[in-house]
Write a protein that holds these residues in place. Sequence first.
Motif, PDB file in Angstrom:
ATOM      1  N   MET A  67      -7.848   3.133  -3.276  1.00 24.39           N
ATOM      2  CA  MET A  67      -7.276   3.311  -1.784  1.00 24.39           C
ATOM      3  C   MET A  67      -7.972   3.962  -1.120  1.00 24.39           C
ATOM      4  O   MET A  67      -8.769   4.983  -1.423  1.00 24.39           O
ATOM      5  CB  MET A  67      -5.685   3.972  -1.967  1.00 24.39           C
ATOM      6  CG  MET A  67      -4.740   3.153  -2.823  1.00 24.39           C
ATOM      7  SD  MET A  67      -3.257   3.899  -2.953  1.00 24.39           S
ATOM      8  CE  MET A  67      -2.545   3.558  -1.103  1.00 24.39           C
ATOM      9  N   GLU A  68      -8.141   3.742   0.201  1.00 22.52           N
ATOM     10  CA  GLU A  68      -8.892   4.448   1.234  1.00 22.52           C
ATOM     11  C   GLU A  68      -8.256   5.516   1.710  1.00 22.52           C
ATOM     12  O   GLU A  68      -7.098   5.848   2.382  1.00 22.52           O
ATOM     13  CB  GLU A  68      -9.075   3.554   2.508  1.00 22.52           C
ATOM     14  CG  GLU A  68     -10.387   3.971   3.214  1.00 22.52           C
ATOM     15  CD  GLU A  68     -10.452   2.834   4.466  1.00 22.52           C
ATOM     16  OE1 GLU A  68     -11.198   3.332   5.506  1.00 22.52           O
ATOM     17  OE2 GLU A  68     -10.070   1.853   4.675  1.00 22.52           O
ATOM     18  N   VAL A  96      -7.356   8.582   0.768  1.00 22.93           N
ATOM     19  CA  VAL A  96      -6.163   9.322  -0.077  1.00 22.93           C
ATOM     20  C   VAL A  96      -6.349  10.777  -0.203  1.00 22.93           C
ATOM     21  O   VAL A  96      -7.498  11.378  -0.501  1.00 22.93           O
ATOM     22  CB  VAL A  96      -5.942   8.672  -1.498  1.00 22.93           C
ATOM     23  CG1 VAL A  96      -4.790   9.317  -2.340  1.00 22.93           C
ATOM     24  CG2 VAL A  96      -5.435   7.242  -1.519  1.00 22.93           C
ATOM     25  N   LEU A 151       0.993   4.189  -2.661  1.00 27.90           N
ATOM     26  CA  LEU A 151       0.738   5.570  -2.241  1.00 27.90           C
ATOM     27  C   LEU A 151       2.253   6.365  -2.995  1.00 27.90           C
ATOM     28  O   LEU A 151       1.932   7.681  -3.501  1.00 27.90           O
ATOM     29  CB  LEU A 151       0.805   5.814  -0.833  1.00 27.90           C
ATOM     30  CG  LEU A 151       0.578   7.099  -0.309  1.00 27.90           C
ATOM     31  CD1 LEU A 151      -0.857   7.592  -0.840  1.00 27.90           C
ATOM     32  CD2 LEU A 151       0.435   7.208   1.030  1.00 27.90           C
ATOM     33  N   ALA A 176      -5.952   5.813  -6.984  1.00 31.40           N
ATOM     34  CA  ALA A 176      -6.606   6.404  -5.986  1.00 31.40           C
ATOM     35  C   ALA A 176      -7.815   6.133  -5.465  1.00 31.40           C
ATOM     36  O   ALA A 176      -8.369   6.206  -4.471  1.00 31.40           O
ATOM     37  CB  ALA A 176      -6.254   8.060  -6.187  1.00 31.40           C
ATOM     38  N   ALA A 218      -2.718   8.121   3.145  1.00 35.14           N
ATOM     39  CA  ALA A 218      -3.796   7.317   2.974  1.00 35.14           C
ATOM     40  C   ALA A 218      -3.851   6.353   4.249  1.00 35.14           C
ATOM     41  O   ALA A 218      -3.092   6.528   5.143  1.00 35.14           O
ATOM     42  CB  ALA A 218      -3.420   6.451   1.628  1.00 35.14           C
ATOM     43  N   GLU A 268       0.701  -1.076  -0.143  1.00 32.94           N
ATOM     44  CA  GLU A 268      -0.063  -0.245   0.035  1.00 32.94           C
ATOM     45  C   GLU A 268       1.004   1.340   0.151  1.00 32.94           C
ATOM     46  O   GLU A 268       0.711   2.077  -0.664  1.00 32.94           O
ATOM     47  CB  GLU A 268      -0.931   0.059   1.128  1.00 32.94           C
ATOM     48  CG  GLU A 268      -2.085  -1.088   1.127  1.00 32.94           C
ATOM     49  CD  GLU A 268      -3.197  -0.681  -0.009  1.00 32.94           C
ATOM     50  OE1 GLU A 268      -3.469   0.545  -0.186  1.00 32.94           O
ATOM     51  OE2 GLU A 268      -3.405  -1.719  -0.767  1.00 32.94           O
TER      52      GLU A 268
END
Length: 149
Positions: A97-98, A100, A44, A94, A120, A40
Motif C-alpha cells: 500500500m502507498e 501507510v 487498511l 503494508a 494511507a 483499499e
Amino acid sequence: MTGTASDSERGSVNILALGYLVIALLAAVVLMAASSVYLEHKKLLSLADGAAASAADTFDVAGIGGAGQGAVVRLDDGRVQAASTEYLRRSPEAARMEGVRVLAASGSQDGRTARVTLQALARPPIVSAFLPDGIVLEASSTARARLMR
C-alpha cells in the motif's frame, strides 16, 4: 410511406446510442474507482486491526487487583506506538500500500485498550489521472489487553 425515416431523422439513433454508450462507460469507470477505494480501505482497516492487536500485547502487569480480579494490565503509549509501527514495518500488505503510516497510537484511560489509527493513500485506476494527489484513507481500530491463566 410508413416505416421510412425522412432525411432530417436519419442518424439521430446513432447519436442517441453513442450518448448512452458514453454514459455507460462513465458509470463503469466511477463504479470501478469506488470499488477500488472501498477495497483499499478494507485492507487498511485489516492492517489497523492487526496493529492494534499487536500493540495490545505489549502490556505490563501493574499489580494484583482486589477481590478475585486477578492481575491488572497497563499499556504504555510509547510501547503502543512502537508496536504499531513495527507491525506495519513487518507487514507485507503494508508494503504493497502507498503511504501507510501510523497517524495515532495510544493506550486508553484505563490502560487496557490500545487505539491505533492508520492513514494511507489510494489511487483508483483511470480516475487517478484527475486526482493526482490520490485519496487519503484513514482507519481506526481498538484492541483490549487481557491477561488469562
